[in-house]
Design a protein around this motif. Structure first.
Motif, PDB file in Angstrom:
ATOM      1  N   PRO A  24       0.811  -1.234   0.000  1.00 40.77           N
ATOM      2  CA  PRO A  24       0.000   0.000   0.000  1.00 40.77           C
ATOM      3  C   PRO A  24       0.836   1.271   0.000  1.00 40.77           C
ATOM      4  O   PRO A  24       0.472   2.250  -0.651  1.00 40.77           O
ATOM      5  CB  PRO A  24      -0.821  -0.110   1.282  1.00 40.77           C
ATOM      6  N   GLU A  25       1.975   1.259   0.728  1.00 41.12           N
ATOM      7  CA  GLU A  25       2.747   2.500   0.790  1.00 41.12           C
ATOM      8  C   GLU A  25       3.341   2.860  -0.579  1.00 41.12           C
ATOM      9  O   GLU A  25       3.527   4.032  -0.886  1.00 41.12           O
ATOM     10  CB  GLU A  25       3.841   2.470   1.863  1.00 41.12           C
ATOM     11  N   ILE A  26       3.619   1.835  -1.373  1.00 42.33           N
ATOM     12  CA  ILE A  26       4.141   2.129  -2.720  1.00 42.33           C
ATOM     13  C   ILE A  26       2.979   2.495  -3.644  1.00 42.33           C
ATOM     14  O   ILE A  26       3.081   3.428  -4.443  1.00 42.33           O
ATOM     15  CB  ILE A  26       4.916   0.922  -3.283  1.00 42.33           C
ATOM     16  N   LEU A  27       1.871   1.806  -3.491  1.00 43.17           N
ATOM     17  CA  LEU A  27       0.716   2.101  -4.345  1.00 43.17           C
ATOM     18  C   LEU A  27       0.234   3.539  -4.152  1.00 43.17           C
ATOM     19  O   LEU A  27      -0.225   4.183  -5.091  1.00 43.17           O
ATOM     20  CB  LEU A  27      -0.427   1.123  -4.059  1.00 43.17           C
TER      21      LEU A  27
ATOM     22  N   GLY B  50       9.975  12.947  -5.034  1.00 37.57           N
ATOM     23  CA  GLY B  50       8.547  13.159  -5.252  1.00 37.57           C
ATOM     24  C   GLY B  50       7.734  12.072  -4.560  1.00 37.57           C
ATOM     25  O   GLY B  50       6.733  12.347  -3.887  1.00 37.57           O
ATOM     26  N   GLY B  51       8.176  10.834  -4.723  1.00 34.17           N
ATOM     27  CA  GLY B  51       7.478   9.714  -4.093  1.00 34.17           C
ATOM     28  C   GLY B  51       7.467   9.841  -2.580  1.00 34.17           C
ATOM     29  O   GLY B  51       6.476   9.507  -1.912  1.00 34.17           O
ATOM     30  N   ARG B  52       8.554  10.344  -2.028  1.00 32.78           N
ATOM     31  CA  ARG B  52       8.636  10.444  -0.560  1.00 32.78           C
ATOM     32  C   ARG B  52       7.785  11.596  -0.020  1.00 32.78           C
ATOM     33  O   ARG B  52       7.379  11.573   1.133  1.00 32.78           O
ATOM     34  CB  ARG B  52      10.095  10.560  -0.120  1.00 32.78           C
ATOM     35  N   GLN B  53       7.515  12.603  -0.875  1.00 32.13           N
ATOM     36  CA  GLN B  53       6.573  13.643  -0.437  1.00 32.13           C
ATOM     37  C   GLN B  53       5.202  12.996  -0.266  1.00 32.13           C
ATOM     38  O   GLN B  53       4.473  13.263   0.685  1.00 32.13           O
ATOM     39  CB  GLN B  53       6.446  14.791  -1.468  1.00 32.13           C
ATOM     40  N   LYS B  61      -1.665  11.422   6.903  1.00 31.11           N
ATOM     41  CA  LYS B  61      -3.124  11.284   6.754  1.00 31.11           C
ATOM     42  C   LYS B  61      -3.624   9.944   7.300  1.00 31.11           C
ATOM     43  O   LYS B  61      -4.801   9.627   7.185  1.00 31.11           O
ATOM     44  CB  LYS B  61      -3.524  11.385   5.279  1.00 31.11           C
ATOM     45  N   GLY B  62      -2.710   9.137   7.791  1.00 33.19           N
ATOM     46  CA  GLY B  62      -3.106   7.857   8.372  1.00 33.19           C
ATOM     47  C   GLY B  62      -3.495   6.812   7.340  1.00 33.19           C
ATOM     48  O   GLY B  62      -4.155   5.828   7.640  1.00 33.19           O
ATOM     49  N   ARG B  63      -3.096   7.008   6.098  1.00 27.53           N
ATOM     50  CA  ARG B  63      -3.427   6.041   5.050  1.00 27.53           C
ATOM     51  C   ARG B  63      -2.506   4.828   5.100  1.00 27.53           C
ATOM     52  O   ARG B  63      -2.870   3.736   4.694  1.00 27.53           O
ATOM     53  CB  ARG B  63      -3.291   6.689   3.669  1.00 27.53           C
ATOM     54  N   PHE B  70       8.042   0.416   3.971  1.00 27.12           N
ATOM     55  CA  PHE B  70       8.038   1.873   4.105  1.00 27.12           C
ATOM     56  C   PHE B  70       9.438   2.358   4.496  1.00 27.12           C
ATOM     57  O   PHE B  70       9.970   3.318   3.941  1.00 27.12           O
ATOM     58  CB  PHE B  70       7.007   2.297   5.155  1.00 27.12           C
ATOM     59  N   LEU B  71      10.026   1.664   5.447  1.00 30.46           N
ATOM     60  CA  LEU B  71      11.367   2.076   5.886  1.00 30.46           C
ATOM     61  C   LEU B  71      12.380   1.925   4.755  1.00 30.46           C
ATOM     62  O   LEU B  71      13.231   2.790   4.552  1.00 30.46           O
ATOM     63  CB  LEU B  71      11.799   1.271   7.116  1.00 30.46           C
ATOM     64  N   ASP B  72      12.285   0.826   4.009  1.00 29.79           N
ATOM     65  CA  ASP B  72      13.183   0.686   2.847  1.00 29.79           C
ATOM     66  C   ASP B  72      12.988   1.863   1.897  1.00 29.79           C
ATOM     67  O   ASP B  72      13.949   2.427   1.378  1.00 29.79           O
ATOM     68  CB  ASP B  72      12.880  -0.607   2.081  1.00 29.79           C
ATOM     69  N   MET B  73      11.727   2.195   1.691  1.00 32.29           N
ATOM     70  CA  MET B  73      11.421   3.256   0.721  1.00 32.29           C
ATOM     71  C   MET B  73      12.045   4.584   1.152  1.00 32.29           C
ATOM     72  O   MET B  73      12.571   5.309   0.325  1.00 32.29           O
ATOM     73  CB  MET B  73       9.899   3.389   0.604  1.00 32.29           C
ATOM     74  N   ILE B  74      11.996   4.889   2.426  1.00 32.06           N
ATOM     75  CA  ILE B  74      12.557   6.187   2.800  1.00 32.06           C
ATOM     76  C   ILE B  74      14.063   6.137   3.089  1.00 32.06           C
ATOM     77  O   ILE B  74      14.743   7.134   2.959  1.00 32.06           O
ATOM     78  CB  ILE B  74      11.797   6.871   3.961  1.00 32.06           C
ATOM     79  N   TYR B  75      14.565   4.960   3.440  1.00 31.10           N
ATOM     80  CA  TYR B  75      16.002   4.901   3.776  1.00 31.10           C
ATOM     81  C   TYR B  75      16.905   4.443   2.632  1.00 31.10           C
ATOM     82  O   TYR B  75      18.117   4.579   2.725  1.00 31.10           O
ATOM     83  CB  TYR B  75      16.218   4.020   5.004  1.00 31.10           C
ATOM     84  N   GLN B  76      16.333   3.896   1.574  1.00 30.99           N
ATOM     85  CA  GLN B  76      17.180   3.574   0.418  1.00 30.99           C
ATOM     86  C   GLN B  76      17.348   4.853  -0.400  1.00 30.99           C
ATOM     87  O   GLN B  76      16.894   4.989  -1.533  1.00 30.99           O
ATOM     88  CB  GLN B  76      16.569   2.432  -0.385  1.00 30.99           C
TER      89      GLN B  76
END
Ligand code: FAD
Ligand code: SF4
Ligand code: SF4
Lengths: 524, 424
Positions: A24-27, B50-53, B61-63, B70-76
């Motif tokens: 979901p976080e990527i989507l 852009g993706g990290r914004q 927003k609690g989505r 998520f951690l990989d996404m922000i730390y890579q």
């Protein structure tokens, strides 16, 4: 719609687990784009089912076939900058084409290039400059996909006067049809190469994209050939200065002008004469507010320059255009300059005396489209274009005049959109006498009242353009979500709508290619 | 400023993807157009500024929740700042700050990468980011006749930094740096085992309180030692001292210099002369922390207001940090003055340089990605005909050395100090 485990496994088998995701976080990063807030009242559209990144045409074909088999809607995108790329009212499968990024061929003799979806305008221009050629450049700017602007989404831009717009530049194409069959368009289909997009037999170019493009609703293009035009500049452009407003050295035999015309009629004459004389590399009609954003490094700097200009002056109508002339020799330039001066005399035009730095910025913008993103988004955070017209030059000046009177002025006076000089327009002219014009509204996506006013303005644009008899507000308008503009134009365009829906049904029997920004198969 | 103060910036990100490319005006070769190692390696949009914004907004927003992905996404992400330069050409946004605050928020919530925690535990215990004993910190300088400023006084403090202090393979470079300055007659000393981390690398991982702690400690130490100047051969330390300490509001009157600035100055004063030929074709890699990230911090207090309908401006006006005011000329000046040396530029330089790959906690948590990033840079160096790539930071050098087996590009790796030493 949901994605079964079996369907996800099928996608994994096609591209490998590294290139498909359902996290979901990527989507969430695939359902957020400018203008979503106008459609959904918030920044996020429905979360996609998954995202997949193919690398080859075979993978694309297998994905499309799987989508047909499992009843999944899909839509391809390149960088995904356009709202029509990743937004839909229902969860679907975005196909991110960034791994298909090859410049397949540049045919210098026959003047065309073959590209995959993720080749940007900037990249193709860098390659073609080396051999004295250039492609059509969209106003969207250097990051935009060449393929998208040629085959899938309109294709207007500053250079249209000398290159024509996207639809006229499409030659051969490799097209994965909505059902997964592969169609090789034009001469490519007979093994005769990429040179022609039409024959043999009846041309399918109109079916593939028509005038405005299908915005992903007619399958996926995996390679297209686009025409190239002579480039008289050096093999590389020379930047200068520092960010955020890098300048550009204007090469020999190029000159850029900001022209102010005394009124609407004279502006029409000016454009007609430039078309007749075929001397321009690029022409843009540009509201001074957009030009001012383009030429400054920040809103703070712009406001420092503006705040002392009296309000009446800021709100006075200005008819301005940016024109770039190019030539293959000093002698030709001399001729073009003379011709240009005569046009100015005949139309009572004056040239605004910008310094070298700003001329460099205008040159760069005219050649590459760089700066329109800044102009559109920096001041308030977002923009929309409505009404949008494609018509004869004179009809479009009427359109902008009517828009100002009947739509924009009220919105501007409300304080809910960016204040500009009247007729906040960006427009370009085609070599055949036609033109494209966009009425631009800059609004704040973080401000509900601003969004509300902009949505109203958008809706009015759809209706008014039909009332004025000036077409459909959809040809380039990516915000024609769920056929809103088509519906508004139904009395005039019933036959047209009937036929494109028939074509959609014939090519996409399972309605697999997501058509949120094209047409649904159902008749009204 | 907490993450939620940037919510409007996130809402105004248009997903234009400009942050994935170097600025379009400076593109010169179609093979070297991108600036973001993260998106180039991992491909999904979330692996871009852009993706990290969007990820940050989604979290606010609690989505979404913070999970492993998520951690990989922000730390890579190397926190190299290339994205920020490109975004600001078009926009008045702060994508880099959003990513920094997102990391800080994760740490505050206890969403931690285990690999980073090892290093942070080490830092807390041993005051260094190398998981080494602080007792050994001064060992690199053994045998050098240099003042130790806990006991003696000098005008200039030489701060080696964690990497130079503990990476034995790089000791000789650090020793050379100090020796060059001593031989030039500089009144200089070190802190030996009393030297501590600058706090910069932990801050980039999201540990804001560590930066505060070391900012206070180091500036107090400088005051106590009575030094006028701090010079460091490490770009990370330089950026922490010069920019991050200023950002935290830590005031001090000490001049902070990178070794390249100091050598350049001494050359101009005639105290260092480069006379020996170094017949080598080299290119220069701008360390992010010496380049765009070293642009002085802009202090601004005020509010954003709307004028002209909906135009968003700062009241009072705020200067935009766009990366052009980093240290770019000093190292180039030095290289150009080395006799016999042929200096060629790569396609991505200065504020739009490609990162070495070691920053932002990537070397610590995702070493493969760090080396992948460095390998791309070595290839760029080879393409422009360089036989050697020169940098000015031990983290860059370490990562380039580690990446060498991952690429066919045959390029030697130097720190600029080594070439200066050869040329003296
Ligand atoms: C500030 C701004 C200015 C703009 N100015 C112009 C302009 O002057 N002229 C103009 O024509 N457009 C303009 N646009 C729209 C622009 O054309 C698109 O944004 C452009 O195509 C962006 O390229 P992209 O790579 O992001 O395409 P995307 O946004 O990824 O795609 C654009 C459309 O093409 C479809 N598509 C993309 N790839 C494929 C494929 N392989 N197969 C099938 N369908 C595909 C997508 O579904 C989408 O609907 C502008 C947009 C912005 C935001
Ligand atoms: S962070 Fe900036 S450059 Fe990146 S997508 Fe958002 S607005 Fe565009
Ligand atoms: S900091 Fe560097 S790695 Fe991270 S998003 Fe920006 S450009 Fe990419």
């Amino acid at each position: 719609m949901s994605l079964s485990k079996e369907a996800y496994r099928a996608l994994e088998d096609i591209v490998g687990p590294e290139y498909v995701t359902q996290e979901p976080e990527i989507l969430d990063t695939y359902c957020f784009v400018w203008a979503n807030e106008l459609i959904f009242g918030e920044k996020f559209s429905p979360r996609p089912l998954a995202v997949v990144l193919p690398e080859t045409v075979e993978e694309v074909q297998a994905i499309v076939r799987a989508c047909n088999r499992f009843g999944i809607r899909y839509r391809a995108h390149a960088t995904g900058f356009e709202t029509s790329a990743i937004t839909s009212s229902e969860p679907f499968l975005p196909i991110d084409m960034r791994r298909m990024n090859r410049v397949v061929e540049i045919d210098r003799t026959n003047r065309f290039a073959v590209v995959e979806p993720y080749v940007s305008q900037a990249r193709l221009f860098l390659e073609t400059m080396k051999v004295g050629l250039r492609p059509n450049m969209l106003g969207a700017g250097p990051s935009a996909s060449v393929l998208a602007g040629t085959a899938a989404h309109f294709g207007s831009g500053p250079t249209n006067i000398s290159t024509d717009f996207g639809g006229r530049n499409l030659l051969g194409a490799e097209w994965v049809l909505p059902n997964g069959d592969i169609l090789r368009l034009g001469s490519l289909g007979t093994g005769a190469g990429w040179i022609n997009g039409d024959g043999p037999g009846p041309s399918l170019r109109g079916v593939l994209r028509g005038y405005g493009g299908a915005n992903g609703g007619m399958g996926i293009f995996t390679k297209v050939a686009t025409k190239l035009y002579p480039w008289y500049g050096p093999p590389k452009l020379q930047p200068k200065g520092v960010p955020p407003t890098y300048g550009m050295v204007i090469p020999e035999n190029f000159s850029v002008y900001c022209v102010i015309l005394p009124g609407r009629d004279k502006m029409n004459d000016f454009f007609h004469l430039l078309i007749e004389e075929s001397i321009a590399f690029s022409i843009q009609r540009l509201n001074p507010a957009l030009g001012a954003i383009l030429a400054t490094e920040s809103n703070d700097e712009l406001w420092e320059l503006m705040k002392n200009i009296p309000e009446e002056q800021r709100r006075a109508p200005v008819f301005s255009a940016i024109v770039l002339l190019d030539a293959s020799s000093a002698r030709e330039m001399e001729y073009k300059e003379k011709c240009f001066q005569m046009i100015l005399e005949q139309t009572d035009g004056t040239v605004f005396p910008f310094d070298d730095h700003i001329q460099g910025l205008l040159f760069n913008n005219s050649v590459t489209g760089q700066g329109m993103t800044r102009a559109a988004f920096r001041s308030t955070g977002s923009f929309i274009i409505s009404p949008v017209g494609d018509e004869a030059v004179d009809a479009l000046t009427t359109l902008t005049e009517l828009s100002e009177k009947e739509i924009v002025k009220e919105a501007r006076d409300s304080g809910q959109i960016m204040e500009t000089a009247p007729e906040p327009v960006w427009g370009v002219v085609y070599g055949d006498g036609g033109a494209h014009v966009e009425v631009i509204t800059m609004y704040d996506p973080a401000d509900r009242a601003s969004c509300k006013k902009t949505s109203e303005l958008l809706e009015k644009g759809d209706k008014k353009i039909v009332e004025w008899g000036l077409g459909i507000n959809s040809l380039e308008n990516a915000l024609s979500f769920n056929e809103s503009a088509l519906k508004a134009a139904l009395p005039q365009s019933r036959d047209f709508v009937k036929w494109i829906k028939k074509i959609k049904r014939a090519f996409d029997p399972n309605n697999a290619a997501d058509s949120a920004f094209y047409v649904s198969p159902e008749d009204y | 400023m907490a993450l939620d103060t940037y919510e409007e910036d996130m809402l105004r990100c248009t997903r234009c993807s400009y942050c994935k490319w170097i600025p379009h005006q400076v593109m010169s070769d179609s093979h070297f157009l991108t600036v973001c190692p993260s998106i180039d390696r991992y491909n999904f949009h979330g692996w871009s500024a852009g993706g990290r914004q969007i990820a940050a907004l989604s979290l606010l927003k609690g989505r979404t929740n913070v999970g492993e992905k998520f951690l990989d996404m922000i730390y890579q992400c190397q926190m190299c700042g290339g994205c920020d330069v490109s975004c600001k050409i078009e926009r008045d946004l702060e994508p880099y700050e959003v990513m920094q605050q997102l990391r800080i928020m994760c740490i505050e919530r206890g969403d931690i990468i285990p690999e980073h925690l090892l290093f942070i535990d080490g830092l807390k215990k041993e005051d260094n980011m190398m998981m080494e004993s602080k007792e050994k910190r001064g060992d690199w300088a053994e045998g050098l006749n240099v003042k130790v400023l806990t006991k003696e006084h000098a005008d200039v403090l030489f701060h080696a930094g964690c990497r130079y202090s503990f990476d034995h393979e790089l000791w000789s470079t650090c020793r050379s740096a100090l020796t060059i300055l001593l031989n030039a007659g500089v009144d200089i000393g070190i802190l030996g085992k009393e030297e501590t981390c600058c706090g910069g690398r932990s801050y980039e991982m999201g540990y804001a309180s560590e930066l505060m702690k070391y900012a206070e400690h180091n500036t107090d130490t400088w005051k106590a030692a009575g030094v006028k100047t701090v010079v460091t051969p490490c770009a990370d330390c330089y950026q922490a001292f010069k920019v991050l300490y200023s950002k935290t509001g830590q005031k001090h009157a000490v001049e902070v210099l990178h070794i390249t600035e100091f050598i350049d100055r001494l050359m101009k004063e005639g105290k260092i002369r480069l006379t020996k030929r170094v017949p080598l074709t080299v290119t220069y890699h701008d360390p992010c922390h010496l380049g765009r990230l070293a642009e002085p911090w802009v202090h601004w207090e005020g509010k954003k207001v709307k004028v002209n309908g909906q135009m968003v401006v700062h009241d009072p006006p705020k200067k935009k940090r766009c990366g052009a005011n980093g240290v770019y000329e000093a190292p180039r000046d030095i290289l150009r003055k080395i006799p016999g040396l042929n200096f060629v530029e790569m396609h991505r330089i200065r504020e739009y340089a490609w990162c070495c790959g070691a920053g932002g906690g990537v070397k610590e948590a995702y070493p493969d990605f760090a080396e992948w990033t460095a390998a791309r840079r070595l290839e760029e160096a080879a393409v422009v005909g360089a036989k050697a790539l020169v940098s000015a930071c031990p983290w860059c050098k370490r990562n380039f050395i580690d990446a060498t087996p991952n690429t066919d590009a045959r390029v030697e790796v130097y720190d600029i100090i080594e070439l200066v030493e050869q040329a003296i």
